[in-house]
Each structure stands twice: as structure tokens, then as C-alpha cells.
Design a protein around this motif. Structure first.
Motif, PDB file in Angstrom:
ATOM      1  N   VAL A 184       0.840  -1.188   0.000  1.00 26.01           N
ATOM      2  CA  VAL A 184       0.000   0.000   0.000  1.00 26.01           C
ATOM      3  C   VAL A 184       0.879   1.243   0.000  1.00 26.01           C
ATOM      4  CG1 VAL A 184      -1.864  -1.213   1.169  1.00 26.01           C
ATOM      5  CG2 VAL A 184      -0.195   0.058   2.518  1.00 26.01           C
ATOM      6  N   TYR A 185       0.273   2.352  -0.353  1.00 25.92           N
ATOM      7  CA  TYR A 185       0.991   3.612  -0.536  1.00 25.92           C
ATOM      8  C   TYR A 185       1.570   4.106   0.784  1.00 25.92           C
ATOM      9  CZ  TYR A 185       1.962   8.368  -2.109  1.00 25.92           C
ATOM     10  OH  TYR A 185       2.575   9.549  -2.433  1.00 25.92           O
ATOM     11  N   ASP A 186       2.869   4.439   0.747  1.00 23.34           N
ATOM     12  CA  ASP A 186       3.534   4.921   1.954  1.00 23.34           C
ATOM     13  C   ASP A 186       4.156   6.295   1.779  1.00 23.34           C
ATOM     14  OD1 ASP A 186       5.708   4.412   0.349  1.00 23.34           O
ATOM     15  OD2 ASP A 186       6.371   2.634   1.449  1.00 23.34           O
ATOM     16  N   GLY A 187       3.861   6.966   0.652  1.00 24.65           N
ATOM     17  CA  GLY A 187       4.348   8.318   0.434  1.00 24.65           C
ATOM     18  C   GLY A 187       5.690   8.408  -0.257  1.00 24.65           C
ATOM     19  N   ASN A 188       6.356   7.277  -0.493  1.00 24.71           N
ATOM     20  CA  ASN A 188       7.669   7.314  -1.115  1.00 24.71           C
ATOM     21  C   ASN A 188       7.616   7.669  -2.595  1.00 24.71           C
ATOM     22  OD1 ASN A 188      10.312   6.516   0.339  1.00 24.71           O
ATOM     23  ND2 ASN A 188       8.756   5.264   1.339  1.00 24.71           N
ATOM     24  N   TRP A 189       6.479   7.455  -3.230  1.00 20.18           N
ATOM     25  CA  TRP A 189       6.368   7.686  -4.672  1.00 20.18           C
ATOM     26  C   TRP A 189       5.571   8.942  -5.000  1.00 20.18           C
ATOM     27  CZ3 TRP A 189       5.737   2.690  -8.051  1.00 20.18           C
ATOM     28  CH2 TRP A 189       6.850   1.856  -7.838  1.00 20.18           C
ATOM     29  N   GLY A 190       5.399   9.822  -4.070  1.00 17.98           N
ATOM     30  CA  GLY A 190       4.626  11.024  -4.350  1.00 17.98           C
ATOM     31  C   GLY A 190       4.344  11.792  -3.079  1.00 17.98           C
ATOM     32  N   ASN A 191       3.394  12.705  -3.177  1.00 21.34           N
ATOM     33  CA  ASN A 191       3.052  13.564  -2.051  1.00 21.34           C
ATOM     34  C   ASN A 191       2.111  12.867  -1.077  1.00 21.34           C
ATOM     35  OD1 ASN A 191       4.517  15.790  -3.086  1.00 21.34           O
ATOM     36  ND2 ASN A 191       2.828  16.248  -4.493  1.00 21.34           N
ATOM     37  N   PRO A 192       1.995  13.399   0.143  1.00 21.79           N
ATOM     38  CA  PRO A 192       1.004  12.862   1.083  1.00 21.79           C
ATOM     39  C   PRO A 192      -0.405  12.981   0.507  1.00 21.79           C
ATOM     40  CG  PRO A 192       2.557  14.324   2.193  1.00 21.79           C
ATOM     41  CD  PRO A 192       2.804  14.481   0.725  1.00 21.79           C
ATOM     42  N   LEU A 193      -1.263  12.056   0.867  1.00 24.21           N
ATOM     43  CA  LEU A 193      -2.632  12.059   0.358  1.00 24.21           C
ATOM     44  C   LEU A 193      -3.459  13.137   1.046  1.00 24.21           C
ATOM     45  CD1 LEU A 193      -3.366   8.209   0.270  1.00 24.21           C
ATOM     46  CD2 LEU A 193      -2.292   9.654  -1.482  1.00 24.21           C
ATOM     47  N   SER A 194      -4.315  13.779   0.264  1.00 23.30           N
ATOM     48  CA  SER A 194      -5.253  14.737   0.847  1.00 23.30           C
ATOM     49  C   SER A 194      -6.266  13.972   1.694  1.00 23.30           C
ATOM     50  CB  SER A 194      -5.980  15.499  -0.258  1.00 23.30           C
ATOM     51  OG  SER A 194      -6.910  14.643  -0.913  1.00 23.30           O
ATOM     52  N   PRO A 195      -6.930  14.630   2.648  1.00 20.45           N
ATOM     53  CA  PRO A 195      -7.906  13.922   3.492  1.00 20.45           C
ATOM     54  C   PRO A 195      -8.992  13.223   2.681  1.00 20.45           C
ATOM     55  CG  PRO A 195      -7.403  16.073   4.419  1.00 20.45           C
ATOM     56  CD  PRO A 195      -6.741  16.038   3.079  1.00 20.45           C
ATOM     57  N   GLU A 196      -9.477  13.861   1.606  1.00 19.14           N
ATOM     58  CA  GLU A 196     -10.537  13.249   0.805  1.00 19.14           C
ATOM     59  C   GLU A 196     -10.054  11.977   0.118  1.00 19.14           C
ATOM     60  OE1 GLU A 196     -10.812  17.778  -0.081  1.00 19.14           O
ATOM     61  OE2 GLU A 196      -9.268  16.328   0.486  1.00 19.14           O
ATOM     62  N   VAL A 197      -8.853  12.064  -0.458  1.00 16.65           N
ATOM     63  CA  VAL A 197      -8.309  10.906  -1.165  1.00 16.65           C
ATOM     64  C   VAL A 197      -7.956   9.796  -0.179  1.00 16.65           C
ATOM     65  CG1 VAL A 197      -6.331  10.093  -2.499  1.00 16.65           C
ATOM     66  CG2 VAL A 197      -7.497  12.217  -3.146  1.00 16.65           C
ATOM     67  N   GLU A 198      -7.400  10.173   0.966  1.00 14.92           N
ATOM     68  CA  GLU A 198      -7.031   9.162   1.959  1.00 14.92           C
ATOM     69  C   GLU A 198      -8.253   8.394   2.446  1.00 14.92           C
ATOM     70  OE1 GLU A 198      -4.244   8.745   5.949  1.00 14.92           O
ATOM     71  OE2 GLU A 198      -4.967  10.725   5.337  1.00 14.92           O
ATOM     72  N   ALA A 199      -9.368   9.095   2.653  1.00 16.33           N
ATOM     73  CA  ALA A 199     -10.591   8.424   3.111  1.00 16.33           C
ATOM     74  C   ALA A 199     -11.100   7.445   2.062  1.00 16.33           C
ATOM     75  CB  ALA A 199     -11.666   9.469   3.435  1.00 16.33           C
ATOM     76  N   ALA A 200     -11.106   7.876   0.799  1.00 20.02           N
ATOM     77  CA  ALA A 200     -11.563   6.994  -0.280  1.00 20.02           C
ATOM     78  C   ALA A 200     -10.623   5.803  -0.441  1.00 20.02           C
ATOM     79  CB  ALA A 200     -11.663   7.776  -1.586  1.00 20.02           C
ATOM     80  N   GLY A 239      -1.738  15.705  -9.782  1.00 15.90           N
ATOM     81  CA  GLY A 239      -1.141  15.099  -8.592  1.00 15.90           C
ATOM     82  C   GLY A 239      -0.967  13.606  -8.711  1.00 15.90           C
ATOM     83  N   ALA A 240      -0.710  13.132  -9.942  1.00 13.52           N
ATOM     84  CA  ALA A 240      -0.603  11.694 -10.181  1.00 13.52           C
ATOM     85  C   ALA A 240       0.554  11.078  -9.399  1.00 13.52           C
ATOM     86  CB  ALA A 240      -0.441  11.412 -11.669  1.00 13.52           C
ATOM     87  N   ILE A 241       0.343   9.868  -8.931  1.00 17.95           N
ATOM     88  CA  ILE A 241       1.324   9.113  -8.158  1.00 17.95           C
ATOM     89  C   ILE A 241       1.923   8.024  -9.036  1.00 17.95           C
ATOM     90  CG2 ILE A 241       1.575   7.476  -6.235  1.00 17.95           C
ATOM     91  CD1 ILE A 241      -0.600   9.078  -4.782  1.00 17.95           C
TER      92      ILE A 241
END
Length: 257
Positions: A23-39, A180-182
């Protein structure tokens, strides 16, 4: 390759059962926004319900960031890659080289808005990248990145990665903001395949998507199997609602809703 059969239900779809997914750990892009993180968290819950095991902190404490940041210069293999692609088009093509493409289209490779952001040749100065020492530094770096990626995948015994497509809610065309593509740069440099699938909508109405990312070259069958299972179990693929409008993005005519 088992995709399923007509009439399958979430209980009979086996494409994700027993799979280990990072799962995504932030190494390949920016931190997730609250909306995206919830989804994303909701989707991960569904993935576990379908029988997959989720693995966290895949790239943390592996030295990945240090290796990745060592990319030499601002170089891209686009020009060389397109040259090889054009050569392989065969006798039925109107062009078999970049030069022939430029003559046919009356455009200069690298000046087109669709690829302007790329450093296409000799670190951006023109010519054949095979004559550029930086290109060979890049080849060495890319080999090291691929080797480390494979080592991480094997050590964690992963069947793939499951990442959100974007770290932020997708903006409108009018905003002029990036999506903001990862993982775009990572999968391009490593060379592994990815399948992007619709995964519903955010509370603000923006479409949300996820990426299934392969663990090695030519792992498309694994991604198709997992992607099929996800789509058949969730049925989240829905056409956007609203009147369609045409928006011009460079030389691409895009339909928006």
C-alpha cells in the motif's frame, strides 16, 4: 489466467484471494489529501474483504529514496524510444524515423505541447541520446533502480502494489492545476506495467481511481486478474453525470462532464 465467469459474485471471484499487495507509503509522491485518503482506505477495506493481504511500509528503511534521488541530470529516453518505435512500425507506416515524422507533420520533436516538458535528447540539446554520456549514466542508474525494486518485491513476497492514482482530488481543466498523479515517473523508469481502474467518486464529485502496479516486467496477466476481480466485486465503473463539453488540451480534444 483465470478472469472469472458470467454470474460471479464477490464470494466466487478469486483473483485477489491470497494476494499480497503493498500500500501507498508516500515514497512515490506527495502525502494524500484527506478526501483521497478516506476513499483509499475504503478501497483497501474492500480489497481485504476480497481476500488480499495488505503490506505497509514497503519502501521505508530500504534506502529507496536515496537511490531514486540519484538520477543523473534531467534526461529522458523519449527521443530514442520513439526512434525505435517508429522503426518497428514497418513498411505500412508513413514514417519510420523521427526525421520522417517531423517531415510528414511539419513539426519538430520536442516543440510540441504534448511532449514539451520532456528533455528529449542529449539532456535537452538535440541529437542522438546514445552519444550523450549522461544517457549511459542514466542506463546504469535505471538498472540499479530496477534491481532494487525487484529485491524489495521479492523480500516482501508481493504480488503487486495498490496505489491511488492521484494524491489530491482531480482538478478541473479550468483550474490549470496538475492532477497530482502518483507513481508515473517510477513505473516509467522501472518499466513495470500498471492498470488504472475507476474506484468511485469523492464527496466533492471528483472521480477517484486506483493503480494496480506490477512487481516485474511483463506481469500484465497478474494485474488483469486482480483488476478484473476488483471491478466485478465492486462494480464502481460509472459514467460521470452531467452535460458533455469539449475542452482543448494542447492538441488533444478531451470530453469533460
Amino acid at each position: 489466467l483465470y478472469l472469472g465467469r458470467k454470474g460471479d459474485t464477490p464470494n466466487t471471484i478469486v483473483g485477489l484471494q491470497g494476494k499480497r499487495l503493498g500500500v501507498y507509503d508516500g515514497n512515490w509522491g506527495n502525502p494524500l489529501s484527506p478526501e483521497v485518503e478516506a476513499a483509499y482506505d475504503e478501497i483497501l477495506g474492500t480489497i481485504m474483504e476480497l481476500g488480499a493481504e495488505l503490506v505497509t511500509n514497503v519502501f521505508n528503511e530500504t534506502g529507496w529514496s536515496g537511490t531514486w534521488d540519484g538520477i543523473p541530470g534531467n534526461i529522458s529516453t523519449l527521443y530514442h524510444g520513439l526512434s525505435l518505435y517508429f522503426q518497428d512500425l514497418g513498411d505500412t507506416s508513413d514514417f519510420n524515423s523521427v526525421e520522417e515524422w517531423e517531415e510528414k507533420t511539419n513539426r519538430t520533436m520536442g516543440d510540441d505541447s504534448a511532449i514539451r516538458s520532456f528533455s528529449v535528447t542529449e539532456s535537452g540539446t538535440g541529437g542522438d541520446p546514445l552519444t550523450d554520456p549522461t544517457y549511459w549514466e542514466y542506463v546504469s542508474w535505471r538498472s540499479g533502480v530496477y534491481k532494487q525494486y525487484r529485491e524489495i518485491m521479492e523480500e516482501e513476497e508481493l504480488d503487486g502494489l495498490i496505489y491511488p492514482f492521484s494524491a489530491i482530488p482531480l482538478p478541473t481543466f479550468e483550474s490549470g492545476l496538475g492532477v497530482g498523479a502518483i507513481s508515473v515517473s517510477e513505473i516509467n523508469h522501472i518499466g513495470v506495467p500498471v492498470i488504472t481502474l475507476p474506484a468511485g467518486y469523492l464527496d466533492g464529485g471528483q472521480p477517484f481511481a486506483i493503480n494496480f502496479i506490477g512487481t516485474d516486467l511483463y506481469t500484465e496477466p497478474d494485474l488483469i486478474t486482480m483488476g478484473y476481480a476488483f471491478e466485478q466485486a465492486t462494480m464502481l465503473r460509472e459514467a460521470p453525470q452531467g452535460p458533455a463539453e469539449q475542452a482543448s488540451l494542447g492538441n488533444c480534444q478531451c470530453t469533460t462532464f
